[in-house]
Design an enzyme around this catalytic site. Structure first.
Site, PDB file in Angstrom:
ATOM      1  N   CYS A 137       0.838  -1.204   0.000  1.00  0.00           N
ATOM      2  CA  CYS A 137       0.000   0.000   0.000  1.00  0.00           C
ATOM      3  C   CYS A 137       0.866   1.245   0.000  1.00  0.00           C
ATOM      4  O   CYS A 137       1.403   1.652   1.039  1.00  0.00           O
ATOM      5  CB  CYS A 137      -0.924   0.005   1.217  1.00  0.00           C
ATOM      6  SG  CYS A 137      -2.015   1.455   1.301  1.00  0.00           S
ATOM      7  N   CYS A 140      -0.527   4.089   2.145  1.00  0.00           N
ATOM      8  CA  CYS A 140      -0.301   3.888   3.581  1.00  0.00           C
ATOM      9  C   CYS A 140       1.148   4.168   3.963  1.00  0.00           C
ATOM     10  O   CYS A 140       1.420   4.806   4.989  1.00  0.00           O
ATOM     11  CB  CYS A 140      -0.631   2.453   3.973  1.00  0.00           C
ATOM     12  SG  CYS A 140      -2.236   1.842   3.432  1.00  0.00           S
ATOM     13  N   ASP A 141       2.093   3.676   3.155  1.00  0.00           N
ATOM     14  CA  ASP A 141       3.493   3.631   3.586  1.00  0.00           C
ATOM     15  C   ASP A 141       4.452   4.478   2.764  1.00  0.00           C
ATOM     16  O   ASP A 141       5.631   4.587   3.114  1.00  0.00           O
ATOM     17  CB  ASP A 141       3.978   2.174   3.553  1.00  0.00           C
ATOM     18  CG  ASP A 141       3.174   1.275   4.493  1.00  0.00           C
ATOM     19  OD1 ASP A 141       2.727   1.783   5.528  1.00  0.00           O
ATOM     20  OD2 ASP A 141       3.001   0.082   4.175  1.00  0.00           O
TER      21      ASP A 141
END
Length: 321
Positions: A137, A140-141
């Site tokens: 992701c 997300c990261d």
């Protein structure tokens, strides 16, 4: 444990969507039951640092966040049980759910929050370096790789979107695809090829994620050219596997309307499914955003939709007397 449990509202899944639905349902006096499934807490329990969940100035841990959500849900009146549902019957009311424990759950309404799992390459080194530079992701990261070299594996819409997103953080993004053309929509391909921060490696597959250092972290990817068999290394401190997701909807096939990718179809602007009294929230119905905060938002919607459904049912029953 009794052989059967009845509830006004059952929630399948205990990630951000399911637990948020439970919190709102409990506060509405519905006394919901959350059935955790085989991965209590959902995908966030496999995520270490979380920096983008609202309300926390500092980095928090995914497992801790889910423990807090569960504690809140229980505090306001949710019953959380550990069981794995192996069969459902949505053809009659109350809905019937059969657990591996042998318990039968009967629910007037059902919220499906079983989520989706990222598809992985299946390499031992991939598993070893998850959360150490390997992710599924970018949204997300990606923030953790500001100014670093990163790679994206895949060739569909998700992979191209992730590569484009990562250019917000990295000046050096490499897309690795096992074919000689992308499957992504043309408009996305045009944006990708026009971006000077992105290089594409064609006809290649990852054979090894390479880690080094103490603590160990990703430093590169060994890739094999499928035409020549030659193996080379791509330097990268972040690698994002973007080969799709698989929603956990096998239980509901043939009983509820799914889209071509297996996600639950919902009525626009709601969480209503094709079966009255059944609602879906989180990644099991969302193939676009797939964030903890959006999952939680749809969990709230599902609880409110279920509450309205039950109130309408009760009103009709009183009117019929």
């Amino acid at each position: 444990m009794t052989n059967s449990i009845s509830t006004r509202l059952a929630v399948l899944g205990s990630g951000p969507a399911g637990l948020t639905a439970a919190i709102y349902a409990a506060r509405a006096g519905l006394s919901p039951i959350v059935i955790q499934g085989i991965q209590p807490g959902g995908q966030l329990t496999t995520t270490t640092d979380v920096e983008n969940y609202p309300g926390f100035r500092d980095v928090i841990q995914g497992p801790w966040l889910m423990e807090e959500m569960q504690a809140q849900a229980e505090h306001v009146g949710t019953k959380v049980v550990w069981d794995h549902i192996s069969a459902v019957d949505l053809s009659r009311r109350p809905f019937r759910l059969t657990g591996d424990s042998g318990v039968q759950y009967f629910a007037d309404t059902l919220v499906i929050a079983t989520g989706a799992q990222a598809r992985w390459l299946g390499l031992p080194s991939e598993e070893h370096l998850k959360n150490k530079g390997v992710s599924a992701c970018a949204t997300c990261d990606g923030f953790f790789f500001r100014g670093k070299k990163v790679a994206v594996i895949g060739g569909g819409n998700t992979a191209v979107e992730e590569a484009l997103y990562l250019t917000n953080h990295s000046h050096d993004v490499t897309l690795i695809h096992r074919r000689d053309s992308l499957r992504a929509e043309k408009i996305l391909q045009d944006r990708l090829f026009a971006n000077e921060k992105i290089d594409v490696i064609w006809d290649s597959e990852v054979v090894e994620f390479v880690g080094s250092g103490d603590p160990e972290a990703l430093v590169g990817l060994d890739i094999r050219n499928k035409r020549t068999g030659e193996i080379s290394r791509v330097e990268a401190e972040g690698a994002f596997v973007a080969i799709g997701h698989k929603p956990a909807t096998e239980l509901f096939a043939g009983q509820i309307e799914l889209d071509e990718d297996g996600y639950i179809r919902i009525e626009a602007g709601t969480t209503k499914t094709s079966v009255p009294g059944v609602f879906a929230c989180g990644d099991v119905m969302d193939k676009i955003y797939r964030q903890a905060v959006t999952a939680a938002g749809t969990g709230c919607m599902a609880a409110l939709d279920a509450e309205k459904y039950l109130a309408a049912q009760e009103f009709e029953a009183l009117a019929a007397e």
